[in-house]
Design a protein around this motif. Sequence first.
Motif, PDB file in Angstrom:
ATOM      1  N   ALA A   1     -37.503   2.769  17.111  1.00  0.00           N
ATOM      2  CA  ALA A   1     -39.348   2.689  17.459  1.00  0.00           C
ATOM      3  C   ALA A   1     -39.961   3.752  18.168  1.00  0.00           C
ATOM      4  O   ALA A   1     -40.991   3.738  18.729  1.00  0.00           O
ATOM      5  CB  ALA A   1     -39.149   1.396  18.644  1.00  0.00           C
ATOM      6  N   CYS A   2     -38.996   4.925  18.462  1.00  0.00           N
ATOM      7  CA  CYS A   2     -39.691   5.986  18.829  1.00  0.00           C
ATOM      8  C   CYS A   2     -39.137   7.269  18.378  1.00  0.00           C
ATOM      9  O   CYS A   2     -37.862   7.236  17.981  1.00  0.00           O
ATOM     10  CB  CYS A   2     -39.536   6.262  20.584  1.00  0.00           C
ATOM     11  N   LEU A   3     -39.761   8.327  18.102  1.00  0.00           N
ATOM     12  CA  LEU A   3     -39.147   9.532  17.592  1.00  0.00           C
ATOM     13  C   LEU A   3     -37.918  10.226  18.355  1.00  0.00           C
ATOM     14  O   LEU A   3     -36.972  10.885  17.748  1.00  0.00           O
ATOM     15  CB  LEU A   3     -40.299  10.698  17.607  1.00  0.00           C
ATOM     16  N   ASP A   4     -37.768  10.062  19.709  1.00  0.00           N
ATOM     17  CA  ASP A   4     -36.662  10.698  20.460  1.00  0.00           C
ATOM     18  C   ASP A   4     -35.259   9.887  20.198  1.00  0.00           C
ATOM     19  O   ASP A   4     -34.580  10.454  19.918  1.00  0.00           O
ATOM     20  CB  ASP A   4     -36.726  10.519  22.092  1.00  0.00           C
ATOM     21  N   ALA A   5     -35.631   8.769  19.627  1.00  0.00           N
ATOM     22  CA  ALA A   5     -34.305   7.835  19.201  1.00  0.00           C
ATOM     23  C   ALA A   5     -33.981   8.390  18.040  1.00  0.00           C
ATOM     24  O   ALA A   5     -32.520   8.472  17.776  1.00  0.00           O
ATOM     25  CB  ALA A   5     -34.709   6.567  19.241  1.00  0.00           C
ATOM     26  N   TRP A   6     -34.779   8.639  17.114  1.00  0.00           N
ATOM     27  CA  TRP A   6     -34.317   9.113  15.774  1.00  0.00           C
ATOM     28  C   TRP A   6     -33.956  10.502  15.884  1.00  0.00           C
ATOM     29  O   TRP A   6     -32.683  10.772  15.262  1.00  0.00           O
ATOM     30  CB  TRP A   6     -35.721   9.134  14.778  1.00  0.00           C
ATOM     31  N   SER A   7     -34.511  11.199  16.605  1.00  0.00           N
ATOM     32  CA  SER A   7     -33.869  12.575  16.987  1.00  0.00           C
ATOM     33  C   SER A   7     -32.477  12.584  17.356  1.00  0.00           C
ATOM     34  O   SER A   7     -31.566  13.268  16.842  1.00  0.00           O
ATOM     35  CB  SER A   7     -34.696  13.610  17.868  1.00  0.00           C
ATOM     36  N   GLY A   8     -32.271  11.634  18.222  1.00  0.00           N
ATOM     37  CA  GLY A   8     -30.876  11.655  18.886  1.00  0.00           C
ATOM     38  C   GLY A   8     -29.851  11.120  17.906  1.00  0.00           C
ATOM     39  O   GLY A   8     -28.816  11.708  17.844  1.00  0.00           O
ATOM     40  N   TYR A   9     -30.332  10.325  16.964  1.00  0.00           N
ATOM     41  CA  TYR A   9     -29.376   9.892  15.832  1.00  0.00           C
ATOM     42  C   TYR A   9     -29.213  11.161  14.817  1.00  0.00           C
ATOM     43  O   TYR A   9     -27.990  11.529  14.456  1.00  0.00           O
ATOM     44  CB  TYR A   9     -29.768   8.660  14.923  1.00  0.00           C
ATOM     45  N   LEU A  10     -30.157  12.008  14.521  1.00  0.00           N
ATOM     46  CA  LEU A  10     -29.844  13.152  13.833  1.00  0.00           C
ATOM     47  C   LEU A  10     -29.071  14.193  14.346  1.00  0.00           C
ATOM     48  O   LEU A  10     -28.515  14.969  13.568  1.00  0.00           O
ATOM     49  CB  LEU A  10     -31.151  13.658  13.436  1.00  0.00           C
ATOM     50  N   ALA A  11     -28.965  14.254  15.698  1.00  0.00           N
ATOM     51  CA  ALA A  11     -28.279  15.295  16.603  1.00  0.00           C
ATOM     52  C   ALA A  11     -26.811  14.897  16.426  1.00  0.00           C
ATOM     53  O   ALA A  11     -25.951  16.159  16.694  1.00  0.00           O
ATOM     54  CB  ALA A  11     -28.865  15.394  17.844  1.00  0.00           C
ATOM     55  N   GLN A  12     -26.495  13.879  16.046  1.00  0.00           N
ATOM     56  CA  GLN A  12     -24.921  13.507  16.171  1.00  0.00           C
ATOM     57  C   GLN A  12     -24.159  14.453  15.396  1.00  0.00           C
ATOM     58  O   GLN A  12     -24.809  14.968  14.290  1.00  0.00           O
ATOM     59  CB  GLN A  12     -24.704  12.008  15.543  1.00  0.00           C
ATOM     60  N   ASP A  13     -23.109  14.709  15.826  1.00  0.00           N
ATOM     61  CA  ASP A  13     -22.051  15.356  15.031  1.00  0.00           C
ATOM     62  C   ASP A  13     -21.310  14.863  13.909  1.00  0.00           C
ATOM     63  O   ASP A  13     -20.256  14.425  13.902  1.00  0.00           O
ATOM     64  CB  ASP A  13     -21.109  16.204  16.070  1.00  0.00           C
ATOM     65  N   GLN A  14     -22.209  14.597  12.710  1.00  0.00           N
ATOM     66  CA  GLN A  14     -21.717  14.057  11.501  1.00  0.00           C
ATOM     67  C   GLN A  14     -22.173  14.569  10.494  1.00  0.00           C
ATOM     68  O   GLN A  14     -23.448  14.652  10.468  1.00  0.00           O
ATOM     69  CB  GLN A  14     -21.769  12.577  11.724  1.00  0.00           C
ATOM     70  N   PRO A  15     -21.595  14.875   9.163  1.00  0.00           N
ATOM     71  CA  PRO A  15     -22.509  15.372   7.993  1.00  0.00           C
ATOM     72  C   PRO A  15     -23.161  14.415   7.262  1.00  0.00           C
ATOM     73  O   PRO A  15     -22.868  13.099   7.043  1.00  0.00           O
ATOM     74  CB  PRO A  15     -21.272  16.014   7.267  1.00  0.00           C
ATOM     75  N   TRP A  16     -24.113  14.778   6.629  1.00  0.00           N
ATOM     76  CA  TRP A  16     -25.090  13.879   5.874  1.00  0.00           C
ATOM     77  C   TRP A  16     -25.740  14.560   4.904  1.00  0.00           C
ATOM     78  O   TRP A  16     -26.159  15.581   5.125  1.00  0.00           O
ATOM     79  CB  TRP A  16     -25.850  13.046   6.724  1.00  0.00           C
ATOM     80  N   VAL A  17     -26.288  13.994   3.691  1.00  0.00           N
ATOM     81  CA  VAL A  17     -27.545  14.305   3.019  1.00  0.00           C
ATOM     82  C   VAL A  17     -28.298  13.371   3.052  1.00  0.00           C
ATOM     83  O   VAL A  17     -28.171  12.185   2.764  1.00  0.00           O
ATOM     84  CB  VAL A  17     -26.837  14.801   1.498  1.00  0.00           C
ATOM     85  N   GLY A  18     -29.453  13.597   3.523  1.00  0.00           N
ATOM     86  CA  GLY A  18     -30.642  12.774   3.540  1.00  0.00           C
ATOM     87  C   GLY A  18     -31.790  12.912   2.767  1.00  0.00           C
ATOM     88  O   GLY A  18     -32.417  14.123   2.548  1.00  0.00           O
ATOM     89  N   GLY A  19     -32.508  11.936   2.265  1.00  0.00           N
ATOM     90  CA  GLY A  19     -33.808  11.879   1.690  1.00  0.00           C
ATOM     91  C   GLY A  19     -34.739  11.508   2.584  1.00  0.00           C
ATOM     92  O   GLY A  19     -34.733  10.296   2.918  1.00  0.00           O
ATOM     93  N   PHE A  20     -35.904  12.287   2.962  1.00  0.00           N
ATOM     94  CA  PHE A  20     -36.801  11.826   4.139  1.00  0.00           C
ATOM     95  C   PHE A  20     -38.049  11.787   3.204  1.00  0.00           C
ATOM     96  O   PHE A  20     -38.714  12.669   2.757  1.00  0.00           O
ATOM     97  CB  PHE A  20     -36.905  12.858   5.355  1.00  0.00           C
ATOM     98  N   ASP A  21     -38.835  10.659   3.704  1.00  0.00           N
ATOM     99  CA  ASP A  21     -40.218  10.433   2.983  1.00  0.00           C
ATOM    100  C   ASP A  21     -41.233  10.842   3.963  1.00  0.00           C
ATOM    101  O   ASP A  21     -41.949  10.294   4.540  1.00  0.00           O
ATOM    102  CB  ASP A  21     -40.315   8.964   2.919  1.00  0.00           C
TER     103      ASP A  21
END
Length: 284
Positions: free
Chosen positions: A46-66
């Motif tokens: 519900a907020c950009l900071d929460a999304w940023s926090g998820y992305l900052a986690q130390d885990q690998p991913w390949v993401g498609g972002f719209d």
Amino acid sequence: MPSAHPMVLGCDFSSSPSRRKPIVQACGFWDAASRSVLLQGFECFACLDAWSGYLAQDQPWVGGFDLPFALPRELVEQLGWPTDWQACMQHYAGLDRALIREQFKAFCAARPVGGKFAHRATDGPAGSSPSMKWVNPPVAYMLHAGVQRLLAAGADFPGLLRRGSRKVALEAYPGLLARELMGRRSYKSDDRQRQTPERAAARQDCLTALLQGNHSLRLRLVASVTQQECMLQDASGDHLDAAICMLQAAWGLSRHLGGDALYGLPPGTDPLEGWIVTAPLSRA
């Protein structure tokens, strides 16, 4: 990617998320043996900071972002902004939205009717909106809000910026696959008055094709009955779009695992403009 089943993300993005209209992110795993994407679930932010926090986690991913990852070269050069992509994005992130709107409106005002906006090379083949557009949809603000946070998360951007990260961000566009599967039928609306049975039927047809792998990407979505209902019942289309972005990311990952350093993006892509994953070189 060291894992036998690498993580793939798909993100339906909003530059101004809220509880009513959050960022919706699909998370799953790529299974190369069956050419399937196993949907693990959805996360809503519900907020950009929460999304940023998820992305900052130390885990690998390949993401498609719209969301768009870049601006048209023509626009950047006329405004006198840096033509190195990372420097351009850092400059852009430092501007507020009012100034962005003012500068883009002035650029458009000086151009002829029918050619107001500058376009990237990928826009025509993908059928996407120009990334400088600030209304309907406000993709210029999505770029402004999203790319700086992906950069802060340490992601690689194939064709734009490589820094040896275990996180890889690909620009995705769900409309590309949705149009292939549904033509010009509308399948979503944020307006309750327009959330019709016809749009629900279109979402069902799209989801059926994704589950069967009956589309040009030739990979299957594996989802539980509950997950399928979530995608069908969301009349805004956000959960379905996130799943499509995840499949587009998985397609890029499959190309990379086959030896393609660009994750399926065409060689020779403009290093300032980038390219939308799965978009062809020319419009069909």
